[in-house]
Design a protein around this motif. Structure first.
Motif, PDB file in Angstrom:
ATOM      1  N   PHE A 225      46.211  55.638 -16.108  1.00  0.00           N
ATOM      2  CA  PHE A 225      46.348  56.770 -17.036  1.00  0.00           C
ATOM      3  C   PHE A 225      47.729  56.765 -17.680  1.00  0.00           C
ATOM      4  O   PHE A 225      47.871  57.005 -18.880  1.00  0.00           O
ATOM      5  N   TYR A 226      48.751  56.467 -16.876  1.00  0.00           N
ATOM      6  CA  TYR A 226      50.118  56.436 -17.409  1.00  0.00           C
ATOM      7  C   TYR A 226      50.292  55.290 -18.413  1.00  0.00           C
ATOM      8  O   TYR A 226      50.795  55.485 -19.523  1.00  0.00           O
ATOM      9  N   GLY A 228      47.898  53.480 -19.905  1.00  0.00           N
ATOM     10  CA  GLY A 228      46.941  53.456 -21.005  1.00  0.00           C
ATOM     11  C   GLY A 228      47.047  54.614 -21.969  1.00  0.00           C
ATOM     12  O   GLY A 228      46.618  54.500 -23.127  1.00  0.00           O
ATOM     13  N   TYR A 229      47.637  55.748 -21.538  1.00  0.00           N
ATOM     14  CA  TYR A 229      47.648  56.914 -22.428  1.00  0.00           C
ATOM     15  C   TYR A 229      49.049  57.494 -22.646  1.00  0.00           C
ATOM     16  O   TYR A 229      49.485  57.674 -23.793  1.00  0.00           O
ATOM     17  N   GLN A 233      52.362  56.582 -26.205  1.00  0.00           N
ATOM     18  CA  GLN A 233      52.771  57.627 -27.132  1.00  0.00           C
ATOM     19  C   GLN A 233      54.245  57.488 -27.500  1.00  0.00           C
ATOM     20  O   GLN A 233      54.647  57.781 -28.630  1.00  0.00           O
ATOM     21  N   SER A 256      48.877  48.086 -22.028  1.00  0.00           N
ATOM     22  CA  SER A 256      48.253  49.304 -22.552  1.00  0.00           C
ATOM     23  C   SER A 256      47.247  48.969 -23.643  1.00  0.00           C
ATOM     24  O   SER A 256      46.140  49.523 -23.686  1.00  0.00           O
ATOM     25  N   ALA A 260      43.184  49.603 -23.589  1.00  0.00           N
ATOM     26  CA  ALA A 260      42.532  50.378 -24.646  1.00  0.00           C
ATOM     27  C   ALA A 260      41.399  49.584 -25.297  1.00  0.00           C
ATOM     28  O   ALA A 260      40.355  50.141 -25.655  1.00  0.00           O
TER      29      ALA A 260
END
Length: 457
Positions: A225-226, A228-229, A233, A256, A260
């Motif tokens: 989660f860290y 990939g998302y 950012q 990442s 995705a």
């Protein structure tokens, strides 16, 4: 187990009835029709035992609510009428799902029964006491039905086996066998010890294996989660302004992008293996292979193997009464281990050697290849001196002490290992985050900084 009652007609017109038990409705019907075909009967009616909710009253007293298992509504009404009640209503229970009681409840029942039997209390009184004190509804209802069946003179072994879905196959068999044997107290004590050891081993196994696996899966999901998302950012903001990225940040950003682009594949790789493993374990061949190779796992496999032998020896000690009657205890003890590979080897190699060729117990066990050198050596010594029964108990106690001690050490090592993995992952994430914070533009200036600040805002 589901109970069925059927009515059939002979070729001469005579009507007969009978009853049997099965694991499911379809299996029960198949059994009845096979029985009818074999005996040239014509099945007229099949009734399944269900739970009925009733409301009755005696005279002007307050109505009483209750439930009763029966094959038909009329059977309940007739029974209540014979007891002098005015039947107000009888309806089939719409949702009649019974969950197996916790293992702790079964252990408590068997252990208390063993203690009361040791005090020479009649078994019928023991059941009555435990029925009143048992909190679990499923176990309470089961004990009531067992008590009623035994009072009617039913065979204890058949009676208990009807409720193997509640007690478990082996426990139901042992409790049923105890009532017919001359050492009822000893069998109950041995069964209680067996259940306690199995419960303790499963608890320790969860601590050593299952809990760490779940911890690693959750940790892996959090990292995904860290990476990939959350991380992209920030990192892609610098890419947008053509700012060169440090090595760790660039590598993490590539990971990442890969996640995705292949998110479905990653999810399938996470979900499918546990599902496939679970489904495989439910099949006969799959369960056999899993039980075979689980004994070969480094460190843990040895502990499981010794625990299997411990259970086998403990049950064999309880049932063995002499060399002339050794086959049945060997078969039952192999089933009690819960390891399909171990059981298969005993049944297909050891038992045939003993029956067809008259091979001794130790030589037959050695041919299976599932006993350790220590176990074979001790059993061989017991066989030669005629003390194989007591030797089995000594071996069971020895392996119990060893596995409990080693498993405790293994749990501590696994916990340290998991803590180290978590620490390493946290350090790597901190380094990546710290490295990202050191990124500077190619041509540092107020304008660039303002643009970046505005974009972030």
């Amino acid at each position: 187990m589901i109970e069925f009652k059927f009515t059939a007609e002979k070729l001469n017109g005579q009507v007969i009835s009978g009853s049997l038990s099965a694991n499911s409705v379809s299996e029960g019907k198949k059994k009845i029709y096979r029985l009818a075909e074999k005996n040239q009967l014509k099945v007229k009616k099949i009734d399944k035992k269900s739970t009925y909710l009733y409301r009755v009253r005696r005279g002007r007293e307050k109505p009483i609510h209750g439930e009763q298992k029966a094959f038909s509504k009329k059977e309940v009404e007739d029974a209540l009428s014979r007891l002098g009640y005015e039947v107000l209503s009888v309806n089939k229970k719409l949702i009649d799902v019974q969950f197996a009681p916790p293992t702790a409840e079964i252990v408590t029942f068997v252990k208390i029964s063993a203690e009361l039997l040791d005090q020479k209390l009649p078994y019928s009184e023991i059941l009555t006491l435990l029925i009143n004190d048992t909190q679990n509804k499923t176990l309470k209802d089961t004990l009531k039905e067992i008590n009623n069946d035994l009072k009617k003179g039913a065979d204890s072994e058949v009676t208990f086996l009807k409720y193997q879905s509640v007690f478990g196959k082996f426990t139901a068999y042992m409790l049923g066998l105890a009532s017919k044997s001359g050492n009822m107290t000893e069998i109950y004590k041995a069964t209680a010890k067996f259940l306690e050891r199995r419960q303790e081993f499963k608890k320790n196994l969860r601590s050593a294996l299952i809990t760490p696996i779940v911890t690693l899966i959750v940790l892996f999901a959090a990292v995904l989660f860290y990476v990939g998302y959350i991380f992209p950012q920030t990192a892609k903001l610098f890419v947008r302004f053509n700012i060169p990225l440090p090595p760790m940040t660039a590598f993490t950003l590539k990971m990442s992008d890969f996640l995705a682009a292949h998110i479905i594949l990653v999810v399938l790789l996470l979900i499918l293996p546990p599902i496939v493993f679970w489904r495989l374990s439910k099949t006969k061949k799959g369960g056999f292979l899993i039980d075979k190779y689980i004994l070969k796992i480094p460190v843990l496999g040895s502990l499981i193997h010794k625990t299997v032998i411990e259970v086998y020896c403990r049950v064999f000690y309880t049932l063995y009464s002499g060399s002339a009657e050794s086959i049945e205890p060997i078969r039952i003890a192999s089933e009690a281990t819960g390891n399909k590979y171990f059981e298969e080897k005993i049944k297909t190699i050891a038992i045939p050697l003993m029956i067809k060729k008259g091979t001794g117990i130790t030589d037959a066990f050695e041919a299976t290849g599932v006993f350790t050198e220590t176990a074979l050596s001790r059993l061989h010594s017991g066989e030669e001196t005629g003390t194989i029964k007591n030797t089995s108990l000594q071996l069971a106690n020895y392996y119990e002490s060893e596995t409990v001690y080693r498993l405790k050490n293994l749990i501590e090592l696994v916990q340290v290992f998991i803590a180290m993995i978590i620490m390493i992952v946290m350090i790597l994430l901190t380094l990546v985050s710290a490295e990202t914070a050191t990124i500077h533009p190619k041509q540092p200036g107020v304008t660039s900084n303002i643009i970046i600040e505005r974009t972030i805002a």
